[in-house]
Design an enzyme around this catalytic site. Structure first.
Site, PDB file in Angstrom:
ATOM      1  CG  ASP A 171      -2.055   0.973   1.100  1.00  0.00           C
ATOM      2  OD1 ASP A 171      -2.420   1.329  -0.039  1.00  0.00           O
ATOM      3  OD2 ASP A 171      -2.582   1.395   2.136  1.00  0.00           O
ATOM      4  CG  ASN A 205      -7.469  -2.716  -6.160  1.00  0.00           C
ATOM      5  OD1 ASN A 205      -6.520  -3.463  -5.962  1.00  0.00           O
ATOM      6  ND2 ASN A 205      -7.786  -1.766  -5.289  1.00  0.00           N
TER       7      ASN A 205
HETATM    8  C1  FPP Z   1      -2.303  -0.083  -3.197  1.00  0.00           C
HETATM    9  O1  FPP Z   1      -1.760   1.213  -3.216  1.00  0.00           O
HETATM   10  C2  FPP Z   1      -1.702  -0.839  -4.280  1.00  0.00           C
HETATM   11  C3  FPP Z   1      -2.378  -1.407  -5.302  1.00  0.00           C
HETATM   12  C4  FPP Z   1      -3.851  -1.320  -5.430  1.00  0.00           C
HETATM   13  C5  FPP Z   1      -1.688  -2.116  -6.376  1.00  0.00           C
HETATM   14  C6  FPP Z   1      -0.394  -2.771  -5.989  1.00  0.00           C
HETATM   15  C7  FPP Z   1       0.346  -3.112  -7.202  1.00  0.00           C
HETATM   16  C8  FPP Z   1       1.685  -3.024  -7.339  1.00  0.00           C
HETATM   17  C9  FPP Z   1       2.607  -2.673  -6.256  1.00  0.00           C
HETATM   18  C10 FPP Z   1       2.330  -3.266  -8.618  1.00  0.00           C
HETATM   19  C11 FPP Z   1       1.827  -4.451  -9.328  1.00  0.00           C
HETATM   20  C12 FPP Z   1       2.546  -5.657  -9.030  1.00  0.00           C
HETATM   21  C13 FPP Z   1       3.020  -6.452  -9.969  1.00  0.00           C
HETATM   22  C14 FPP Z   1       3.437  -7.783  -9.567  1.00  0.00           C
HETATM   23  C15 FPP Z   1       3.142  -6.068 -11.366  1.00  0.00           C
HETATM   24  P1  FPP Z   1      -2.714   2.433  -3.463  1.00  0.00           P
HETATM   25  O2  FPP Z   1      -2.779   2.712  -4.911  1.00  0.00           O
HETATM   26  O3  FPP Z   1      -4.047   2.180  -2.835  1.00  0.00           O
HETATM   27  O4  FPP Z   1      -1.966   3.581  -2.720  1.00  0.00           O
HETATM   28  P2  FPP Z   1      -2.624   4.775  -1.902  1.00  0.00           P
HETATM   29  O5  FPP Z   1      -3.221   4.149  -0.670  1.00  0.00           O
HETATM   30  O6  FPP Z   1      -1.463   5.641  -1.594  1.00  0.00           O
HETATM   31  O7  FPP Z   1      -3.640   5.426  -2.791  1.00  0.00           O
END
Ligand code: FPP
Length: 250
Positions: free
Chosen positions: A30, A78
């Site tokens: 996250d 998501n």
């Molecule tokens: C949450 O951070 C993260 C995600 C919804 C996606 C996680 C994906 C990756 C790290 C990359 C993909 C992985 C591979 C294996 C290709 P957020 O977007 O909710 O962050 P925020 O809370 O700061 O908005």
């Protein structure tokens, strides 16, 4: 030895107990969006850097003897994000699967996926299936990617499959126990996580591995996932090693 491989400072690893390494570490990656925003960049840039972070963490985890990393890459919730971000995440995963296979094979990494296949584009499913097939004989760390994954959804899926088996006379209701139930989860055959790491400062589970984390130790940090380093990982392992796990006993 670890120091040489990962240039981790002596002080950081000297007191890690290699005899008490968590077998399975789950990670909620996250903070990507906030990390990017703080740099005046698009949220997607955070995901891109976050994918690189995952590679680093798999390497250090493998090196200290962790057997399984389960990383939350895309949740069933998501899909609610803007389609541009969803498309970016799918593309990123697709590129990751294409570009990293050689490296995974070189390092003995076995790739697996948990989550629902329903709703995922066919081209991604093909890449996922290929990645699993070409890494399945590797004997090193298992990188288990949660894609289109939701804990409630997984439990419902297991319950429905069990109900269908009972209805078909293949399973006796009286024989259903936690072991049978676990055999119907996406994580079938894997140990339950010993440690759950959540960067990004939030203190919640976000529908991740709801069944499996019943007795998992949780470690959180305010650091955003793209800034998460091998040193943070070692810090989490050390914190884990100081916990007293009682599993409900005394
Ligand atoms: C949450 O951070 C993260 C995600 C919804 C996606 C996680 C994906 C990756 C790290 C990359 C993909 C992985 C591979 C294996 C290709 P957020 O977007 O909710 O962050 P925020 O809370 O700061 O908005």
């Amino acid at each position: 030895m670890l120091r040489d491989l990962f240039s981790i400072g002596n002080d950081k690893i000297s007191d890690i107990d290699l005899g008490k390494i968590p077998e399975h570490v789950a990670i909620i990656m996250d903070g990507n969006g906030r990390w990017a925003k703080a740099r005046g960049k698009a949220r997607t840039f955070g995901h891109q850097v976050g994918a690189e972070t995952l590679k680093t963490i798999v390497k250090v985890a493998s090196c200290v003897g962790v057997k399984v990393i389960t990383a939350y890459a895309f949740s069933t919730e998501n899909w609610k994000r803007p389609s541009s971000e969803v498309d970016f995440l799918m593309d990123l995963l697709g590129r990751y699967l294409t570009n990293e296979i050689e490296e995974f094979n070189k390092n003995g990494v076995q790739l697996r996926f948990i989550g629902s296949r329903k709703g995922l584009p066919t081209w991604i499913l093909r890449k996922m299936d290929y990645a699993v097939a070409v890494t399945e004989r590797n004997t090193g760390i298992i990188l288990n990617l949660a894609i289109n994954y939701g804990g409630r959804n997984e439990i419902l899926h297991a319950a429905k499959t069990i109900a269908a088996e009972v209805a078909a006379g293949q399973l006796n209701v009286d024989n259903i126990d936690t072991n049978i139930f676990e055999e119907h989860l996406y994580t079938k055959g894997l140990p339950v996580p010993d440690l759950l790491i959540r960067p990004g400062g939030d203190m919640r589970i976000s529908n991740f591995l709801l069944w499996q984390i019943a007795y998992t130790e949780i470690w959180t940090t305010d650091i955003y996932w793209p800034d998460f380093t091998q040193e943070h990982f070692i810090e989490a392992i050390k914190a884990y090693q100081c916990r007293e796990r009682r599993f409900g006993g005394l």
